[in-house]
Design an enzyme around this catalytic site. Structure first.
Site, PDB file in Angstrom:
ATOM      1  CE  LYS A   1      33.490  30.262  78.140  1.00  0.00           C
ATOM      2  NZ  LYS A   1      32.213  29.851  78.531  1.00  0.00           N
TER       3      LYS A   1
ATOM      4  CB  SER B   1      32.360  26.134  79.942  1.00  0.00           C
ATOM      5  OG  SER B   1      31.623  27.354  79.651  1.00  0.00           O
TER       6      SER B   1
ATOM      7  CB  SER C   1      29.418  28.278  81.335  1.00  0.00           C
ATOM      8  OG  SER C   1      29.536  26.806  81.008  1.00  0.00           O
TER       9      SER C   1
END
Lengths: 474, 95
Positions: A72, A148, A172
């Site tokens: 990420k 997210s 997330s």
């Protein structure tokens, strides 16, 4: 078949047998990215040549030796970008160091490969708040991947990554895993070092794996955890072998169903899939018990005080001086700060900074922040009480399957309420996993549903055991 | 709990953000909606409850006060948007 569709466990076997090399894996993943990333938008960037060099040097004798892991874009990896999907870091930031979790990954032999899209600074649950591009759900590209960590989940579910790291502040990791149809694990708060993870809400953030199988989540978690002197909240506790529960049965496991999590407003298809999963757990010998987490309704409100308040303080570091965007048109220092930040941050980040700043401003601290910390105690106590009676708690991960792109745009409150089942787990610091529990047909497309399994503090082994037993039986 | 009523331009100033008039009106409306929802916390009696800052116990962490490798000056400056020699450059602050 492309190696990109493989699991970590499968690749390990073939690497050990000498059938494939780390270079083969990186090449196949790179090819898969080139073929499908323009459609999915999961990766913001990737450097195949650097990964191939690392693959050639990889120590195959290590447990994750030669396995590429997508990252990420909010974790620092030396020499790679780390944009947080924000314009404020997109132009000119190259990470000068490895995050603590990345160091652990490397010690296990894995190669960080590729930067995955996300909501800007991890604020959102659709990945639509990325300032750098749209990510689409691999099941239906007219839909969001969740967020997210939407890039991480879309890449893993779309077979353009073997596995990935995400971060979870209010759901997330688990929610995008549920919406894309893969596995996502948020470890106990403090299990994984946050050093080098760009901070959103420090008391809630935690890094964890997003994988194709539960076994892979355990294998990856084995190389993320441990005390790190550079993160004062990382726990100085023994790190078990998280695979020890994999393959064990769940006879006699006490499973709690919180009545507050089985409510009106949840999509009927999600309820049906989760009910079927509970019956499956029961058929495997689990003892199902009704429980209550009476302060659940305070969760979202509590979170939307604490997270923006902490974010407003954390994001004060973006001042255009040491790194990040610097406005070219500022006169004095104040104007320099204001213009650099206003040009660099996107709308949701501004919204949360404003909200957090307001709640921490003079005269409002007791009314909001202190009050939310008190509510947090009640939510935490609910779980402590519940875990005196049961071993794990199960619920839907998300009340709805993946929305259409744009459906929740600019309706912050509606978007925030999507996190109702995942937020309390962060507030209480507990481990939680989302494991696929079937599909529901919406507009002629089969959309995945996730089952959330929540465990006692530091009891990831039981969470993984239950998730694996369910995954294998489904 | 104060009634949800945010002075958006004041908060923007504290946040070191500038908002156009349209943005200010837009955010004010949205944030008042969120604050009204957050007011559900007022319905509960939280008077005697101990606040929780972290889910797990947090302790001060001390290390031995001795020299150890860290970032070099060059590494620290490597991402500076503007630098002069070995320093970060900022707009003039002294007249």
């Amino acid at each position: 078949m492309s190696l990109a569709t493989s699991t970590i466990a499968q690749l390990r076997q073939r690497l050990t047998a000498g059938e494939i090399t780390p270079r083969d894996i990186v090449q196949d993943v790179a090819k898969a990215i080139e073929a499908r990333n323009s459609e999915l938008g999961a990766y913001l960037s990737f450097d195949t040549e650097a990964a191939l060099n690392e693959a050639d040097a990889a120590d195959k004798s290590l447990p994750l030796g030669g396995i590429p892991i997508g990252i990420k874009d909010n974790m620092n990896v030396t020499g790679q970008p780390c944009t947080c999907a924000s314009k404020i870091l997109a132009e000119n930031y190259t990470a000068p160091y490895d995050a603590g979790a990345i160091q652990k990954l490397r010690q296990g032999g894995a190669l960080p490969f590729g930067r995955l899209n996300m909501d800007e600074f991890a604020m959102g649950s659709t990945t639509e708040n990325s300032a750098l591009g749209v990510t689409r759900n691999p099941r239906d590209t007219s839909r969001v991947p969740g967020g997210s960590s939407g890039g991480s989940a879309a890449a893993v579910a779309g077979d353009i990554a073997i596995a990935a790291l995400g971060s979870d502040t209010g759901g997330s990791i688990r929610q995008p895993a549920a919406l894309c149809g893969c596995v996502g694990l948020k470890p106990t708060y403090g299990r994984v070092s946050r050093f080098g993870l760009v901070a959103f809400a420090s008391s809630l953030d935690q890094i964890g794996p997003i994988t194709k199988t539960v076994e892979d989540a355990a294998l990856l978690l084995n190389h993320l955890c441990g005390k790190d002197g550079r993160d004062s909240t990382s726990l100085d506790v023994e790190v078990p072998d998280f695979t020890t529960g994999i393959g064990k049965d769940i006879k006699g496991l006490r499973v709690g169903l919180p009545k507050e999590y089985f409510i009106e407003g949840t999509h009927a298809g999600v309820s049906a899939a989760v009910d079927a999963a509970i019956k499956k757990l029961e058929s495997l010998g689990a003892i199902i018990e009704q429980i209550s987490l009476p302060h659940t309704e305070l969760g979202v409100a509590t979170y939307y005080v604490l997270a923006p308040a902490e974010a407003s303080a954390n994001l004060a570091r973006f001042d255009g001086v040491r790194y990040g965007h610097r406005s070219s048109s500022a006169g004095d220092l104040m104007e320099h700060y204001v213009k650099s930040r206003s040009e660099g941050f996107g709308p949701e980040v501004k919204r949360r900074i404003l909200l957090g700043t307001y709640m921490l401003s003079s005269g409002y601290y007791d009314a909001y922040y202190l009050r939310a910390q008190k509510a947090r105690t009640l939510i935490r106590n609910d779980f402590t009480e519940a875990f005196s009676k049961v071993d794990v708690i199960v619920s839907p991960t998300s009340p709805a399957p993946a929305h259409k792109l744009g459906e929740l745009k600019d309706n912050p409150l509606a978007a925030y309420l999507e996190d109702v089942f995942t937020i309390p787990v962060n507030l209480a610091g507990l481990p939680g996993i989302s494991v696929p529990c079937g599909d529901i047909e919406v507009d002629g497309v089969k959309l995945p549903v996730g089952l959330q399994i929540i465990g006692k503090p530091l009891d990831e082994v039981t969470v993984l055991r239950a998730a694996h037993a369910y995954e294998q039986a489904r | 709990m104060p009634a949800a009523d945010i002075d958006i331009q004041k908060v923007a100033k504290l946040s070191r953000l500038s908002l156009t008039t349209e943005e200010a009106a837009h955010y004010e409306k949205q944030l008042n909606g969120v604050l009204a929802y957050i007011d559900t916390l007022t319905a509960h009696d939280l008077g005697d409850v101990e606040p929780t800052a972290h889910a797990m116990p947090v302790f001060d962490v001390l290390r031995v006060d001795e020299e150890r490798p860290g970032f070099t000056q060059e590494k620290c400056l490597s991402n500076a948007p503007k630098r002069v020699g070995d320093q970060f450059q900022i707009p003039k602050v002294i007249e």
